[in-house]
Design a protein around this motif. Structure first.
Motif, PDB file in Angstrom:
ATOM      1  N   ILE A   1     -34.830  17.546  -5.884  1.00 48.19           N
ATOM      2  CA  ILE A   1     -35.803  18.508  -6.409  1.00 48.19           C
ATOM      3  C   ILE A   1     -36.480  19.250  -5.272  1.00 48.19           C
ATOM      4  O   ILE A   1     -36.599  20.486  -5.281  1.00 48.19           O
ATOM      5  N   ILE A   2     -36.919  18.504  -4.271  1.00 50.04           N
ATOM      6  CA  ILE A   2     -37.600  19.127  -3.128  1.00 50.04           C
ATOM      7  C   ILE A   2     -36.642  20.032  -2.366  1.00 50.04           C
ATOM      8  O   ILE A   2     -37.012  21.139  -1.953  1.00 50.04           O
ATOM      9  N   GLN A   3     -35.409  19.585  -2.185  1.00 49.11           N
ATOM     10  CA  GLN A   3     -34.429  20.388  -1.469  1.00 49.11           C
ATOM     11  C   GLN A   3     -34.140  21.692  -2.192  1.00 49.11           C
ATOM     12  O   GLN A   3     -34.044  22.761  -1.561  1.00 49.11           O
ATOM     13  N   GLU A   4     -34.024  21.634  -3.506  1.00 47.23           N
ATOM     14  CA  GLU A   4     -33.774  22.847  -4.291  1.00 47.23           C
ATOM     15  C   GLU A   4     -34.962  23.814  -4.175  1.00 47.23           C
ATOM     16  O   GLU A   4     -34.776  25.032  -4.053  1.00 47.23           O
ATOM     17  N   MET A   5     -36.164  23.264  -4.172  1.00 40.98           N
ATOM     18  CA  MET A   5     -37.355  24.108  -4.041  1.00 40.98           C
ATOM     19  C   MET A   5     -37.400  24.749  -2.657  1.00 40.98           C
ATOM     20  O   MET A   5     -37.736  25.933  -2.524  1.00 40.98           O
ATOM     21  N   GLU A   6     -37.066  23.986  -1.632  1.00 44.37           N
ATOM     22  CA  GLU A   6     -37.052  24.516  -0.270  1.00 44.37           C
ATOM     23  C   GLU A   6     -35.999  25.615  -0.122  1.00 44.37           C
ATOM     24  O   GLU A   6     -36.256  26.657   0.489  1.00 44.37           O
ATOM     25  N   ASP A   7     -34.810  25.358  -0.669  1.00 49.44           N
ATOM     26  CA  ASP A   7     -33.736  26.357  -0.585  1.00 49.44           C
ATOM     27  C   ASP A   7     -34.120  27.637  -1.327  1.00 49.44           C
ATOM     28  O   ASP A   7     -33.849  28.757  -0.853  1.00 49.44           O
ATOM     29  N   THR A   8     -34.724  27.470  -2.503  1.00 51.45           N
ATOM     30  CA  THR A   8     -35.147  28.641  -3.282  1.00 51.45           C
ATOM     31  C   THR A   8     -36.216  29.423  -2.542  1.00 51.45           C
ATOM     32  O   THR A   8     -36.217  30.666  -2.536  1.00 51.45           O
ATOM     33  N   LEU A   9     -37.136  28.710  -1.888  1.00 45.49           N
ATOM     34  CA  LEU A   9     -38.196  29.376  -1.128  1.00 45.49           C
ATOM     35  C   LEU A   9     -37.611  30.189   0.017  1.00 45.49           C
ATOM     36  O   LEU A   9     -38.033  31.330   0.263  1.00 45.49           O
ATOM     37  N   VAL A  10     -36.625  29.626   0.708  1.00 46.03           N
ATOM     38  CA  VAL A  10     -35.962  30.360   1.795  1.00 46.03           C
ATOM     39  C   VAL A  10     -35.284  31.613   1.239  1.00 46.03           C
ATOM     40  O   VAL A  10     -35.364  32.700   1.825  1.00 46.03           O
ATOM     41  N   GLU A  11     -34.619  31.475   0.105  1.00 44.02           N
ATOM     42  CA  GLU A  11     -33.900  32.601  -0.506  1.00 44.02           C
ATOM     43  C   GLU A  11     -34.875  33.703  -0.929  1.00 44.02           C
ATOM     44  O   GLU A  11     -34.627  34.895  -0.692  1.00 44.02           O
ATOM     45  N   VAL A  12     -35.990  33.315  -1.540  1.00 43.93           N
ATOM     46  CA  VAL A  12     -36.971  34.304  -2.009  1.00 43.93           C
ATOM     47  C   VAL A  12     -37.615  35.012  -0.820  1.00 43.93           C
ATOM     48  O   VAL A  12     -37.837  36.236  -0.846  1.00 43.93           O
TER      49      VAL A  12
END
Length: 225
Positions: free
Chosen positions: A32-43
């Motif tokens: 969950i945290i990794q997906e949030m981090e990846d999404t934050l980088v993408e955004v």
């Protein structure tokens, strides 16, 4: 689709796959945290591109505004020299630039609105990510404690532990029997201390007996004196 809807779809998909495979809860938390981090980088990367696009449009709008002013100056110059035809052509060119600039300004307005939404999304995602990380350790601790308790309960209900305690009890019974045999050999025997105590008791009785005899003799001899 908002980034949160997309993130939710990704996380739920992966979590369902992990749960179906009976994976460690720690992996779910980390995912969950990794997906949030990846999404934050993408955004953030998308926001950087949008900001670059905004700056480019702002430069073009600035250039068009300067060109408009220049064509207006040329139209005035032409009129001062009696060249209305040239002035008309200059104003037409200026009008074309105005329409182009207004179109770009509309595009810029849309970009600014999009950037505002992106900023809001990034702020919300950062807050959720910070909250997830702060809760991660607590969740991992609870998972570890629960796992340890399950293992301990399993061991407490393990037949081998019951067998071990059964053997302890058997050893204690054997020791009781062995100590009983040892004590049985001493039955009827008096220790040194007991012998001395007996002598002391006999001496006390003899002294009391002698005293009693003396009193009785005194009573007998008293009447005939």
């Amino acid at each position: 689709m908002s980034i949160f809807s997309r993130l939710s779809d990704i996380v739920n998909s992966n979590i369902n796959a992990i749960v179906a495979g009976a994976e460690d809860p720690k992996k779910i938390i980390r995912l969950i945290i990794q997906e949030m981090e990846d999404t934050l980088v993408e955004v953030r990367s998308s926001a950087v591109q949008t900001i670059a696009e905004r700056k480019e449009i702002e430069r073009r709008i600035g250039t068009l505004a300067r060109d408009e002013a220049e064509w207006e100056r040329k139209a005035e110059l032409a009129l001062t020299h009696g060249r209305e035809d040239l002035a008309r052509g200059a104003l037409q060119a200026r009008t074309h630039l105005i329409k182009t600039r207004e179109a770009l300004q509309g595009q810029l307005s849309q970009i600014m609105t999009g950037l505002s939404h992106q900023n809001d999304d990034i702020a919300k995602l950062q807050a959720k990510l910070a909250d997830a990380k702060s809760r991660e350790q607590a969740l991992l601790s609870r998972t570890s404690i629960a796992t340890s308790r399950v293992k301990l309960r399993e061991r407490l209900h393990d037949g081998r532990i019951s067998d071990a305690f059964g053997r302890f009890e058997q050893i204690e019974r054997n020791l009781d029997a062995l100590e009983g045999r040892a004590e049985s050999y001493d039955l009827g025997k008096r220790t040194l201390e007991q012998e001395i105590e007996g002598l002391e008791a006999d001496t006390a009785v003899d002294s009391e007996l002698d005293a009693m005899k003396a009193r009785l003799r005194g009573r007998i001899e008293a009447p005939g004196s």
